[in-house]
Enzyme design. Structure first.
Site, PDB file in Angstrom:
ATOM      1  N   ARG A 169     -45.164  27.796  61.558  1.00 41.01           N
ATOM      2  CA  ARG A 169     -44.148  26.593  61.976  1.00 41.01           C
ATOM      3  C   ARG A 169     -43.410  26.981  63.485  1.00 41.01           C
ATOM      4  O   ARG A 169     -43.375  26.314  64.290  1.00 41.01           O
ATOM      5  CB  ARG A 169     -43.002  26.176  61.091  1.00 41.01           C
ATOM      6  CG  ARG A 169     -42.472  24.999  61.500  1.00 41.01           C
ATOM      7  CD  ARG A 169     -41.409  24.367  60.310  1.00 41.01           C
ATOM      8  NE  ARG A 169     -40.503  25.360  59.883  1.00 41.01           N
ATOM      9  CZ  ARG A 169     -39.488  25.093  58.792  1.00 41.01           C
ATOM     10  NH1 ARG A 169     -39.686  23.989  58.102  1.00 41.01           N
ATOM     11  NH2 ARG A 169     -38.631  25.870  58.493  1.00 41.01           N
TER      12      ARG A 169
ATOM     13  N   LYS B 235     -38.038  23.153  65.594  1.00 41.64           N
ATOM     14  CA  LYS B 235     -37.080  23.434  65.044  1.00 41.64           C
ATOM     15  C   LYS B 235     -36.409  24.571  66.406  1.00 41.64           C
ATOM     16  O   LYS B 235     -36.638  25.644  66.560  1.00 41.64           O
ATOM     17  CB  LYS B 235     -37.280  24.674  63.948  1.00 41.64           C
ATOM     18  CG  LYS B 235     -36.354  24.960  62.916  1.00 41.64           C
ATOM     19  CD  LYS B 235     -36.562  25.473  61.564  1.00 41.64           C
ATOM     20  CE  LYS B 235     -35.490  25.897  60.983  1.00 41.64           C
ATOM     21  NZ  LYS B 235     -34.474  24.968  60.709  1.00 41.64           N
TER      22      LYS B 235
HETATM   23  C1  AKG Z   1     -32.857  26.796  57.111  1.00 43.69           C
HETATM   24  O1  AKG Z   1     -32.790  26.116  56.153  1.00 43.69           O
HETATM   25  O2  AKG Z   1     -32.908  27.964  57.304  1.00 43.69           O
HETATM   26  C2  AKG Z   1     -32.458  26.365  58.428  1.00 43.69           C
HETATM   27  O3  AKG Z   1     -32.890  26.606  59.297  1.00 43.69           O
HETATM   28  C3  AKG Z   1     -31.175  25.099  58.456  1.00 43.69           C
HETATM   29  C4  AKG Z   1     -30.349  25.477  59.606  1.00 43.69           C
HETATM   30  C5  AKG Z   1     -29.130  26.037  58.848  1.00 43.69           C
HETATM   31  O4  AKG Z   1     -28.563  25.825  58.069  1.00 43.69           O
HETATM   32  O5  AKG Z   1     -29.060  27.075  59.468  1.00 43.69           O
END
Ligand code: AKG
Length: 284
Positions: free
Chosen positions: A48, A144
């Site tokens: 990803r 992302k």
């Molecule tokens: C994650 O779930 O690892 C994310 O990247 C979401 C963003 C975050 O909560 O930092």
């Protein structure tokens, strides 16, 4: 911390103010977890990361295998068995102009930290926020990217209105996702989650769908509305940082019985099982 092929202490300054990730959010990242000495879905996260980079025409400058090894080595250098890992790839150092052609090569960072649950409760209050999820034809939620301002605006609004998580709608009024997780609702024994045009292609989301199917719980990927959210029997959210958590209250409405429901409870149990028993071993 890994920085462009070297390991350095995490408090050491490593980034130039001319880095375009810093200046413009021009870059991509991943969130990965290690449980019990294994990295969960390592290849899927690396895939990803490379897909996000491809979508913004960013050459990471290393192979997927080298990225995996750098992630594992970062964990080894920290002696971590359980950790949250954040690979970050920025466009690199340029000048005070947005043109990516001014950046000659990507900067690659990998940070690993211990992290328990993202939320202090496993039964969340959520707020539907006024700010809409980025439109896919403007900035695809599938990328992302290092520009998380859309998500952060949602979080600010949820915080201000007394919720632990936000629910985003898209520009058509369909439910998109949370600020850092995908959303699932359950009605009459059937689980529904939105298609990924308006949200991140969550790896935990895909895992949840697999686990639900394995347990013969009918699962449908289709558009859902706020009406479906308010009238759901159960709601849960999934994400690498968030893991899996129930949503028991939305915009003043109690969801179902107001506590973690049976499908969500099963999901949490299955998720814990799969994360603690599968994944790429860090120490072999
Ligand atoms: C994650 O779930 O690892 C994310 O990247 C979401 C963003 C975050 O909560 O930092």
């Amino acid at each position: 911390m890994y920085v462009n092929g070297k390991f350095v202490p995490e408090n050491q300054p490593v980034i130039s103010v001319f880095d375009h990730g810093f200046l413009y959010g021009d870059g991509v990242f991943e969130g990965i977890r290690a449980y019990n000495g294994r990295v969960f879905k390592l290849r899927e996260h690396v895939d990803r990361l490379f897909d996000s980079a491809k979508a913004i025409d960013l050459d990471i400058g290393m192979s997927k295998e080298a990225m995996e090894e750098a992630i594992l080595e970062t964990l080894r250098k920290n002696n971590f068995k359980d950790a949250y890992i954040r690979p970050i790839v920025s466009r690199g150092n340029g000048d005070l102009g947005l043109d990516p052609l001014k950046c000659d090569k990507a900067n690659v960072f990998i940070v690993a930290k211990t992290m328990s649950s993202l939320y202090d409760t496993m039964e969340l209050k959520a707020i539907t926020v006024g700010v809409r999820r980025n439109a896919p034809d403007a900035l695809s939620p599938n990328i992302k990217s290092l520009n998380y301002l859309n998500n952060i605006l949602a979080k600010i609004e949820a915080n201000a209105k007394g919720g632990q998580e936000a629910i985003f709608l898209d520009h058509n009024g369909f439910v998109a996702e949370g600020s850092g997780d995908n959303i699932f609702i359950i009605k009459n024994g059937v689980v529904y989650t939105p298609p990924t045009i308006n949200n991140l292609k969550g790896i935990t989301r895909a895992t949840a769908i697999e686990l639900l199917e394995k347990n013969k719980i009918p699962t449908r990927v289709e558009n859902i509305s706020l009406f479906d959210v308010y009238t759901a029997d159960e709601i849960f959210v999934t994400g690498t940082a968030a893991e899996a958590a129930a949503v028991v209250w939305v915009d003043g409405r109690t969801i179902g019985a107001g506590k973690t429901g049976p499908v969500t409870a099963l999901m949490l149990k299955e998720f814990e099982k799969i994360t603690s028993t599968t994944g790429t071993e860090i120490y072999t």
